[in-house]
Motif scaffolding. Structure first.
Motif, short mmCIF file in Angstrom:
data_model
loop_
_atom_site.label_atom_id
_atom_site.label_comp_id
_atom_site.label_asym_id
_atom_site.label_seq_id
_atom_site.Cartn_x
_atom_site.Cartn_y
_atom_site.Cartn_z
N LEU A 36 0.86 -1.10 -0.01
CA LEU A 36 -0.13 0.00 -0.10
C LEU A 36 0.91 1.36 -0.07
CD1 LEU A 36 -2.96 -1.16 2.52
CD2 LEU A 36 -2.72 -1.31 0.08
N GLY A 37 2.17 1.24 0.76
CA GLY A 37 2.78 2.48 0.70
C GLY A 37 3.31 2.66 -0.55
N GLY A 38 3.75 1.85 -1.48
CA GLY A 38 4.17 2.08 -2.79
C GLY A 38 2.93 2.63 -3.74
N ILE A 39 2.01 2.15 -3.81
CA ILE A 39 0.69 2.65 -4.12
C ILE A 39 0.69 4.08 -3.99
CG2 ILE A 39 -1.86 2.36 -4.63
CD1 ILE A 39 -1.46 -0.60 -4.23
N ALA A 40 0.28 4.29 -2.64
CA ALA A 40 0.39 5.83 -2.05
C ALA A 40 1.49 6.72 -2.77
CB ALA A 40 0.17 5.62 -0.75
N SER A 41 2.65 6.23 -2.63
CA SER A 41 3.76 7.17 -3.22
C SER A 41 3.52 7.38 -4.64
CB SER A 41 5.09 6.37 -2.94
OG SER A 41 5.16 6.04 -1.60
N SER A 48 2.65 14.20 -21.13
CA SER A 48 3.13 12.90 -20.94
C SER A 48 4.41 12.87 -19.85
CB SER A 48 3.65 12.46 -22.21
OG SER A 48 4.65 13.25 -23.01
N SER A 49 5.02 13.94 -19.74
CA SER A 49 6.12 14.37 -18.84
C SER A 49 5.62 14.05 -17.25
CB SER A 49 6.93 15.40 -18.89
OG SER A 49 7.52 15.47 -20.45
N ALA A 50 4.52 14.22 -17.03
CA ALA A 50 3.78 14.35 -15.66
C ALA A 50 3.81 12.80 -15.06
CB ALA A 50 2.26 14.59 -15.82
N PHE A 51 4.11 11.72 -15.91
CA PHE A 51 4.28 10.17 -15.39
C PHE A 51 5.56 10.15 -15.18
CE2 PHE A 51 0.60 10.47 -18.20
CZ PHE A 51 -0.51 9.72 -17.43
N LEU A 52 6.56 10.87 -15.32
CA LEU A 52 7.95 10.82 -15.21
C LEU A 52 8.41 10.41 -13.71
CD1 LEU A 52 10.73 10.65 -16.65
CD2 LEU A 52 11.18 12.78 -16.04
N PRO A 53 8.19 11.17 -12.72
CA PRO A 53 8.31 11.04 -11.30
C PRO A 53 7.83 9.54 -10.99
CG PRO A 53 7.69 13.23 -11.54
CD PRO A 53 7.30 12.63 -13.01
N ALA A 54 6.50 9.14 -11.25
CA ALA A 54 5.69 8.01 -10.74
C ALA A 54 6.42 6.98 -11.54
CB ALA A 54 4.33 8.16 -10.82
N GLY A 55 6.63 7.03 -12.75
CA GLY A 55 7.39 6.01 -13.64
C GLY A 55 8.80 5.44 -12.90
N VAL A 56 9.54 6.54 -12.68
CA VAL A 56 11.01 6.41 -12.18
C VAL A 56 10.76 5.45 -10.95
CG1 VAL A 56 12.96 7.34 -11.21
CG2 VAL A 56 12.12 8.26 -13.38
N PHE A 57 9.83 6.02 -9.75
CA PHE A 57 9.61 5.44 -8.37
C PHE A 57 9.18 3.86 -8.55
CE2 PHE A 57 6.42 4.26 -5.55
CZ PHE A 57 7.51 3.85 -4.58
N LEU A 58 8.01 3.79 -9.75
CA LEU A 58 7.69 2.56 -10.04
C LEU A 58 8.84 1.51 -10.48
CD1 LEU A 58 4.17 2.77 -11.35
CD2 LEU A 58 4.79 1.66 -9.02
N LEU A 85 11.96 1.60 -9.85
CA LEU A 85 13.04 1.38 -8.54
C LEU A 85 12.04 0.53 -7.68
CD1 LEU A 85 14.61 4.87 -8.13
CD2 LEU A 85 15.56 2.92 -9.10
N ASN A 86 10.96 0.77 -7.48
CA ASN A 86 10.01 -0.19 -6.57
C ASN A 86 10.27 -1.56 -6.74
OD1 ASN A 86 7.03 -0.72 -5.30
ND2 ASN A 86 8.38 0.06 -3.65
N ILE A 87 9.89 -1.86 -8.20
CA ILE A 87 9.58 -3.10 -8.61
C ILE A 87 11.09 -3.81 -8.45
CG2 ILE A 87 9.40 -4.68 -10.65
CD1 ILE A 87 7.36 -2.27 -11.85
#
Length: 387
Positions: free
Chosen positions: A284-289, A305-315, A317-319
């Protein structure tokens, strides 16, 4: 003889008929005890949260105090030094992140309004293409009922509800309410933190002696050696788990902050710290982040499309962290069923709020270790470890 035999048979029948009633009463009593326990845990959360949190921290630090005691360092000095070393990094990090966090809190209603306006513009443009053209007004044919009516009387316009800014107003109000809630709860939260610090200190200094006196002298502890082994194993395994998870989450936060800094994303250190803290809540913490970082991307880059960059980079690393690093480091013995973890987090979050969410997995680990050492409820242990 016949009367004696018939009396014995009647007594057996009465006892046989009483067993189901006793079993039903026992089940009902157990259910009531469970509900009473849950209600007590919920009602006494302001008392139990500092106790549980302080007990976990003291359990982690007590081996270091014991090592210092072997080299003739008093418990008071070693416990005070450990608390200072524990608080100092968090204090420096809080001071460093206070300014960007405060800036984001103040700009949250404005950001919510801008995002809602963008969404309203997109929805209105979609409606313009999908809404059918208005039908032309049809002239009303004269009727015998209109001969005596006043057709020249003015028609009052029907007031249409103005819903253009309803979503914006609601989001603004939600942001204001959240800010008021945080500021109103700040004194109580600060008092709980200070209580936890004082309690951790006294547990480290006086806790071991109280524990040994309890094990040695109290008759309620029948198997004293087994109790010592159980507490020692809980301490070792829980310490290994929390220290390992803390190191992994810190590395994840540093990697996220470094990637964000390289990509010129604003307040990279703030988002790295937030990711590291929220990753203590499994799944749940990864989803909230990801949701928070998606909003961050929309604020900085707009609806592109650049708006997805922070969440994409984190996902990404999180995976890597959740699927490769953490299972390899912790191993099979520390793994728990994901569905049970999520259900347990929901229960502890409902009972104790955010602190309950953070303490959910350590408490579940303690329950699993206790069941393994007592050798009871093997089916529950297999259920907790099932994949």
């Amino acid at each position: 003889m016949d009367n004696a035999g018939s009396t014995t048979e009647k007594q057996k029948k009465n006892l046989t008929g009483a067993y189901p009633k006793i079993a039903k009463q026992t089940k009902l009593l157990n259910t009531l005890v469970i509900f009473a326990f849950i209600y007590t845990m919920y009602l006494a959360k302001s008392l139990l949260i500092p106790l549980f949190f302080s007990a976990f921290i003291a359990l982690l630090l007590s081996p270091l105090v014991a090592i210092a005691r072997k080299v003739f360092v008093p418990r008071t000095i070693s416990a005070g030094a450990l608390i200072v070393l524990l608080i100092a990094p968090f204090t420096l990090l809080t001071v460093e992140l206070a300014e960007p966090a405060e800036r984001w809190m103040h700009s949250l209603p404005k950001i919510a309004a801008e995002i809602s306006e963008e969404i309203e513009e997109i929805s209105s443009s979609i409606d313009a293409y999908t809404t059918p053209p208005a039908a032309e007004p049809v002239e009303e044919e004269p009727s015998i009922f209109n001969w005596f009516g006043d057709d020249d009387s003015p028609k009052l316009p029907v007031a249409q509800p103005d819903t253009s800014n309803s979503v914006t107003d609601k989001i603004k109000q939600s942001g204001i309410d959240m800010g008021i809630t945080l500021f109103s709860n700040a004194p109580f939260l600060l008092a709980q933190v200070m209580a936890c610090v004082v309690l951790i200190f006294f547990l480290l200094v006086f806790g071991p002696n109280l524990f040994h006196v309890f094990i040695r002298d109290f008759p309620v502890v029948t198997d004293k050696r087994r109790a010592l082994v159980l507490v020692d194993q809980i301490q070792r395994e829980l310490s290994a788990y929390i220290v390992t998870i803390s190191i992994i989450n810190t590395c994840l936060g540093l990697a996220t902050a470094g990637a964000f800094y390289y990509l010129n994303i604003e307040d990279a250190l703030l988002w790295g710290a937030l990711v590291a803290l929220m990753n203590f809540v499994p799944y749940l913490g990864g989803i909230a982040s990801s949701m928070v970082l998606l909003v961050v991307g929309v604020v900085q880059f707009g609806l592109t499309s650049s708006a997805f960059l922070p969440a994409g980079v984190f996902l990404f690393l999180n995976i890597i962290e959740s699927q490769l690093i953490t299972p390899a480091v912790l191993g099979r013995s520390m793994q728990l069923n994901p569905l049970i973890i999520i259900i347990w987090i929901a229960i502890t979050g409902w009972l104790w709020g955010v602190v309950g969410v953070l303490l959910a997995v350590p408490i579940l680990m303690c329950v699993k270790i206790i069941l393994e050492n007592l050798g009871v409820f093997d089916h529950w242990i297999r259920l907790l470890e099932s994949k």
